[in-house]
Structures are given as C-alpha cells and as structure tokens.
Design an enzyme around this catalytic site. Structure first.
Site, PDB file in Angstrom:
ATOM      1  N   ASP A  30      30.113  26.805  26.114  1.00 63.48           N
ATOM      2  CA  ASP A  30      29.921  27.569  27.349  1.00 63.48           C
ATOM      3  C   ASP A  30      30.152  29.044  27.045  1.00 63.48           C
ATOM      4  OD1 ASP A  30      29.888  26.477  30.530  1.00 63.48           O
ATOM      5  OD2 ASP A  30      30.377  28.596  30.247  1.00 63.48           O
ATOM      6  N   LEU A 250      23.511   7.342  55.358  1.00 62.87           N
ATOM      7  CA  LEU A 250      23.087   7.211  56.756  1.00 62.87           C
ATOM      8  C   LEU A 250      24.117   7.792  57.720  1.00 62.87           C
ATOM      9  CD1 LEU A 250      21.484   3.645  57.078  1.00 62.87           C
ATOM     10  CD2 LEU A 250      20.344   5.842  56.830  1.00 62.87           C
ATOM     11  N   CYS A 260      23.028  21.053  44.929  1.00 60.14           N
ATOM     12  CA  CYS A 260      21.772  20.390  44.546  1.00 60.14           C
ATOM     13  C   CYS A 260      20.746  20.256  45.670  1.00 60.14           C
ATOM     14  CB  CYS A 260      22.079  19.022  43.960  1.00 60.14           C
ATOM     15  SG  CYS A 260      22.930  19.148  42.382  1.00 60.14           S
ATOM     16  N   LYS A 321      31.762  18.284  50.295  1.00 59.06           N
ATOM     17  CA  LYS A 321      31.994  16.863  50.582  1.00 59.06           C
ATOM     18  C   LYS A 321      33.356  16.485  50.010  1.00 59.06           C
ATOM     19  CE  LYS A 321      29.659  14.799  46.612  1.00 59.06           C
ATOM     20  NZ  LYS A 321      28.746  13.782  46.188  1.00 59.06           N
ATOM     21  N   ARG A 328      29.771  25.253  46.961  1.00 57.16           N
ATOM     22  CA  ARG A 328      28.438  25.854  46.966  1.00 57.16           C
ATOM     23  C   ARG A 328      27.639  25.302  48.157  1.00 57.16           C
ATOM     24  NH1 ARG A 328      26.970  24.983  40.628  1.00 57.16           N
ATOM     25  NH2 ARG A 328      28.086  23.045  41.010  1.00 57.16           N
TER      26      ARG A 328
HETATM   27  P1  NAD Z   1      27.467  24.711  36.873  1.00 58.45           P
HETATM   28  O1  NAD Z   1      27.180  26.054  37.405  1.00 58.45           O
HETATM   29  O2  NAD Z   1      28.671  23.952  37.343  1.00 58.45           O
HETATM   30  O3  NAD Z   1      27.563  24.770  35.267  1.00 58.45           O
HETATM   31  C1  NAD Z   1      26.708  25.503  34.445  1.00 58.45           C
HETATM   32  C2  NAD Z   1      27.491  26.023  33.250  1.00 58.45           C
HETATM   33  O4  NAD Z   1      26.592  26.658  32.342  1.00 58.45           O
HETATM   34  C3  NAD Z   1      28.543  27.084  33.614  1.00 58.45           C
HETATM   35  O5  NAD Z   1      29.807  26.677  33.119  1.00 58.45           O
HETATM   36  C4  NAD Z   1      28.048  28.346  32.927  1.00 58.45           C
HETATM   37  O6  NAD Z   1      29.092  29.177  32.471  1.00 58.45           O
HETATM   38  C5  NAD Z   1      27.266  27.752  31.769  1.00 58.45           C
HETATM   39  N1  NAD Z   1      26.306  28.659  31.150  1.00 58.45           N
HETATM   40  C6  NAD Z   1      25.481  29.559  31.720  1.00 58.45           C
HETATM   41  N2  NAD Z   1      24.755  30.206  30.788  1.00 58.45           N
HETATM   42  C7  NAD Z   1      25.126  29.686  29.591  1.00 58.45           C
HETATM   43  C8  NAD Z   1      24.739  29.940  28.251  1.00 58.45           C
HETATM   44  N3  NAD Z   1      23.831  30.845  27.937  1.00 58.45           N
HETATM   45  N4  NAD Z   1      25.338  29.238  27.266  1.00 58.45           N
HETATM   46  C9  NAD Z   1      26.286  28.318  27.552  1.00 58.45           C
HETATM   47  N5  NAD Z   1      26.695  28.028  28.811  1.00 58.45           N
HETATM   48  C10 NAD Z   1      26.120  28.712  29.814  1.00 58.45           C
HETATM   49  O7  NAD Z   1      26.151  23.858  37.153  1.00 58.45           O
HETATM   50  P2  NAD Z   1      26.034  22.263  37.375  1.00 58.45           P
HETATM   51  O8  NAD Z   1      26.413  21.926  38.763  1.00 58.45           O
HETATM   52  O9  NAD Z   1      26.690  21.561  36.239  1.00 58.45           O
HETATM   53  O10 NAD Z   1      24.457  22.076  37.273  1.00 58.45           O
HETATM   54  C11 NAD Z   1      23.752  22.208  36.047  1.00 58.45           C
HETATM   55  C12 NAD Z   1      22.360  21.660  36.242  1.00 58.45           C
HETATM   56  O11 NAD Z   1      22.426  20.243  36.526  1.00 58.45           O
HETATM   57  C13 NAD Z   1      21.580  22.267  37.403  1.00 58.45           C
HETATM   58  O12 NAD Z   1      20.215  22.331  37.060  1.00 58.45           O
HETATM   59  C14 NAD Z   1      21.787  21.272  38.519  1.00 58.45           C
HETATM   60  O13 NAD Z   1      20.739  21.311  39.456  1.00 58.45           O
HETATM   61  C15 NAD Z   1      21.783  19.975  37.772  1.00 58.45           C
HETATM   62  N6  NAD Z   1      22.518  18.877  38.434  1.00 58.45           N
HETATM   63  C16 NAD Z   1      23.713  19.136  39.062  1.00 58.45           C
HETATM   64  C17 NAD Z   1      24.415  18.089  39.642  1.00 58.45           C
HETATM   65  C18 NAD Z   1      25.718  18.326  40.355  1.00 58.45           C
HETATM   66  O14 NAD Z   1      26.170  17.438  41.066  1.00 58.45           O
HETATM   67  N7  NAD Z   1      26.360  19.474  40.202  1.00 58.45           N
HETATM   68  C19 NAD Z   1      23.906  16.778  39.581  1.00 58.45           C
HETATM   69  C20 NAD Z   1      22.722  16.552  38.910  1.00 58.45           C
HETATM   70  C21 NAD Z   1      22.028  17.617  38.340  1.00 58.45           C
END
Ligand code: NAD
Length: 437
Positions: A30, A250, A260, A321, A328
């Site tokens: 990260d 539901l 999301c 939730k 967010r």
């Molecule tokens: P998040 O913001 O919690 O995590 C993303 C991470 O990426 C952060 O820690 C950020 O610092 C890091 N990051 C950014 N740029 C970077 C780089 N260049 N190199 C390394 N790390 C970097 O996001 P999330 O909620 O984990 O979601 C990630 C993806 O998964 C999104 O596309 C989201 O839509 C999808 N998704 C999320 C969920 C959920 O419940 N949160 C579920 C399914 C899918």
C-alpha cells in the site's frame, strides 16, 4: 503460492489475510505508510469481525507481510489489484489508481505473472490494463478479472466461505493459476465459474445493482405500506418465503450507502449512457435511494417543524451498516448535516465509526461514549444503523430518558406494540406506526 495484493483497504487487506490463512505466502502493498506501519504491528486499520485475529496469526506464521515497496512483489506468481475505483467527476469509475499501478508494476515483474483485478471496473478494463502492462513488461503475463463479492461486516466470513468465485479469463494458463490459488475454497464447496473477461466485469455490476434495486424496491413498498395501512415487516415475511425472491436484502430502511452500491449503480448507468442505452431501472433506483436517505429528516420536520434550535437529538449508529466502521456514503452524514442546518443539537454514538466521523465532520456534534450516554439531555432519538446492541435497550428506559419520548427509527429495530406500551411516539419505516395500529 507466493502472491501479492496491491491496495490494502477493505478488499485488499481481507483478501490478503484470508489468502495467507488458506496457506499462501502473501505480500500486501500500500502507498499509505501509516497503514503499513499499523499492519506490521498487527493492528487492523479497519474494523471487521475476526480480521485482527487472523491478521496476527498469519503474520506470526510468516505467511503475511506488509510493505510500501512495489518492488517487493518480485517472485509473486499472481498479483491482485484491490485498488479504489471511485466515481470520477462524471460518475464513471475512475480507473487512474488501477492504471497507475499497472504502469508502475510492468517493468518490475521478471517472470510470467497473472495480474488479477479485484477492483470493481467497467467492461473492457482487463484489456485496458493488459495494454498498459504490455508497454512496460519484458515477460509474458495475463490479466484476469476476478470480482470480489464480500460484504463489509462479514468480509472474513464471506472471503473464507464464498458461494462462488467468478473468474474472467481466456487464458488456460491463468485459469490454472487461479484454480491453484482458490483450491482450498473450491474444495470446501465454492462454485468456480470461469467466463470471458467482459462477462466477469459485468457480473460484478449486475450483482451490486440488482441488490441495490432490491433494497430500493422494498423501500418503495414500505413507503406505500405506510400510506395504505400495511406493515412492511409482514409483507417482507410474506414475500421472502418465496424462494424465487429470497429473504435477504428485503429490510425496509433509510436507503443503501457504503462505498459500493451508490458508486456502482452510478457507474453502470454511465456505461449504459455511453452506449446510448437508457437503463431505466437504474435511474429509478438512484432516485428512490436519494429520497429514502432523507426520509427520517422529513419525518422529524413533520413532527417538530423546520426550526430545531431548541431540540437535542440522540443519534444511534453512524456507520453505513452494522459491524463496520465504514462511513462512506453513510446516510448518517447527510442526516447530521440536515439537522445541524436546522439548528438541532446532536449527541451521536456508534460502537466503531466515531473516529472516522470525527475526522470527516469535526466537532459539530457531541460524541457520546455509549448508546445510553447519547440519550442524556436528548428530546428524541434517531436510529440510523441497526447495531445489535441497540435493540437490547428497553423501551421503558427510552421513555424515561427522552424528554419528548419521540423515536425516529430508520431501521425498524423495535416492536411497535412495545413502544406504544412504553408511551413512546414511535416513527419507523413502512409499518404504519404513525397511525393507530
Ligand atoms: P479502499 O479505499 O478501502 O482501499 C484501497 C487501498 O488502495 C487504500 O488502502 C489505498 O491506500 C490503496 N492504494 C491507492 N493507490 C495505491 C497504489 N498506487 N499502490 C498501492 N496501494 C494503493 O477500497 P476498497 O473498499 O477495498 O475497494 C477496492 C475496490 O474493491 C473498489 O473497486 C471497490 O469497488 C471494490 N469492492 C469493494 C468492496 C467493499 O465492500 N469495500 C467489495 C467488493 C468490491
């Protein structure tokens, strides 16, 4: 297998930790230095049930490590992308994080690598990533779409016990690598569904927008139930028993939030528009949700009028939730701003999300250390998130503490009759509670 995960947020951290638990040797990368420091010390930067225990266990076992150096992915057969894809200015998914990592990583890898995209991205992104990597890479590689379906609050459970693993690839070599990675989960019964990249990318949007639609549909039924004199809880039971419909998603409430559903509904709508396709249901889903997020404020204004200057409300629940600290797109934030704008004083409580809220909005509200404490000096109570601990609190106690004995329940956690017996003016969603029932 040695694998890496780029992006250590809700998805990346859970995926990395669970893959280590499944026996793989995992490096999580990260750019956030603080996050990596915390993780190395065995502290999870997010609240997710069961995560800290698994994190510590796998760090100790030497299967899980954290770094800010992208170069540390060297030697990984598979590299997961779990990067943000927030809405861009026009609502389309912003792919800049994903593309940047694709650019940076391409010259680093020194052997055949499978890049596995877990971020939620529009159709065509796998080939976009491939063309970016192609420019810098000097080894062969594949880019696979592998959408993530975990739910925050159940993320560890969902990752460890997936009902399905969707893999989008046309490469048999990449498919083999994914099968090897997910073998422990497939053996435990997860359906391993392989398809082309475009269908896989579309599958994730279809899943999330369908669930958002289910929530909005039920909220419409709730609003109409309020008007016609039905109780949406009964309706939910009645339709949920039909296995074509199912019981999940539901519950009537104050709309969906989180990182999301809002962004994915918007992003799919933008994709549809790019192809001149009028995806009517998506627009309705967004409109219904925007209206539903305001419903508690509307009810409060109906009861108290626009001027709330002499009123103090307790708010229970800030996370979008229960069982997460994620705020967010949480309805709580909009509700807080609306009420503060009308002059109300607010005493808010959440078991996990207070730090995140304080970072976002500062001290425009009072932060209470417990649900009970939030009730002190309050005229009324507003329930925004259905944390389990709230429903255990006795209506009689609410009646004793709340000066106006008003409860605006956005999650239908209390029994209508019990509230009535406690002499509480109880407003909930779609249960006809505003009439004599
Ligand atoms: P998040 O913001 O919690 O995590 C993303 C991470 O990426 C952060 O820690 C950020 O610092 C890091 N990051 C950014 N740029 C970077 C780089 N260049 N190199 C390394 N790390 C970097 O996001 P999330 O909620 O984990 O979601 C990630 C993806 O998964 C999104 O596309 C989201 O839509 C999808 N998704 C999320 C969920 C959920 O419940 N949160 C579920 C399914 C899918």
């Amino acid at each position: 297998m040695k694998v890496s995960v780029i992006g250590t947020g809700y998805v990346g951290l859970v995926s990395g930790t669970c893959l280590a638990e499944a026996g793989h040797d995992v490096t999580c990368v990260d750019i956030d230095d603080n996050k990596i420091k915390q993780l190395r010390a065995g502290k999870s930067p997010i609240f997710e049930p069961g995560l800290t225990e698994l994190l510590r266990k796998n760090i100790t076992a030497g299967r899980l490590s954290f770094t800010t150096e992208l170069r540390d992915v060297l030697g990984s057969k598979a590299v997961f992308f779990a990067l943000p894809t927030p809405p861009g200015g026009d609502g389309q998914a912003d792919l800049s994080y994903v593309i940047k990592v694709a650019e940076d990583i391409s010259p680093i890898v020194d052997d055949y690598t499978v890049f596995i995209n877990k971020s939620t991205v529009p159709v065509g992104t796998a080939s976009k990533i491939a063309s970016v990597i192609e420019k810098g890479a000097h080894v062969s590689f594949d880019v696979v779409s592998n959408p993530e379906f975990l739910r925050e609050g159940f993320a560890v459970h969902d990752f460890m016990n997936p009902d399905r693993i969707v893999v989008g690839t046309s490469s048999s070599q990449a498919r083999g690598v994914l099968e090897e990675i997910y073998k422990p989960f497939i053996v435990s019964g997860a359906e391993f569904i392989v398809m082309d990249e475009a269908s896989s990318e579309m599958t994730k949007y279809a899943a999330n927008t369908f669930l958002a639609m289910k929530i909005s549909f039920m909220n419409e039924i709730a609003n109409l139930s309020d008007l016609v004199g039905a109780n949406v809880d009964n309706v939910r039971q009645g339709i949920g028993a039909d296995e074509r419909i199912g019981r999940r998603f539901l519950n009537a409430g104050i709309g969906y939030g989180g990182s999301c559903f809002p962004k994915d509904v918007l992003a799919l709508d933008k994709v549809a528009r790019m192809y001149d396709y009028d995806f009517k249901i998506l627009n309705a889903v967004m409109e219904v949700n925007a209206r539903q997020k305001r419903i508690l404020v509307d009810r409060i204004v109906e009861r108290y009028g626009e001027n709330l200057k002499n009123k103090t409300f307790a708010i229970w629940g800030l996370a979008f939730k229960p069982d997460t600290d994620d705020i967010r797109e949480a309805p709580s934030i909009e509700i807080i701003h609306e009420l503060i704008g009308r002059g109300a004083k607010l005493r808010v409580y959440d078991p996990e999300a207070i730090d995140n809220v304080q970072k976002l909005i500062g001290d425009i509200v009072q932060y209470a250390p417990s649900a009970h404490d939030a009730l002190e000096t309050a005229d009324g109570l507003i329930i925004v998130t259905e944390w389990q601990e709230f429903s255990a609190i006795e209506p009689d106690l609410l009646a004793k503490k709340l000066k106006d004995k008003t409860v605006f329940d956005g999650r239908n956690i209390f029994d209508i009759k019990e509230m009535k017996d406690a002499d509480i003016e109880y407003v909930s969603i779609g249960r006809n509670a505003r009439r004599e029932f």
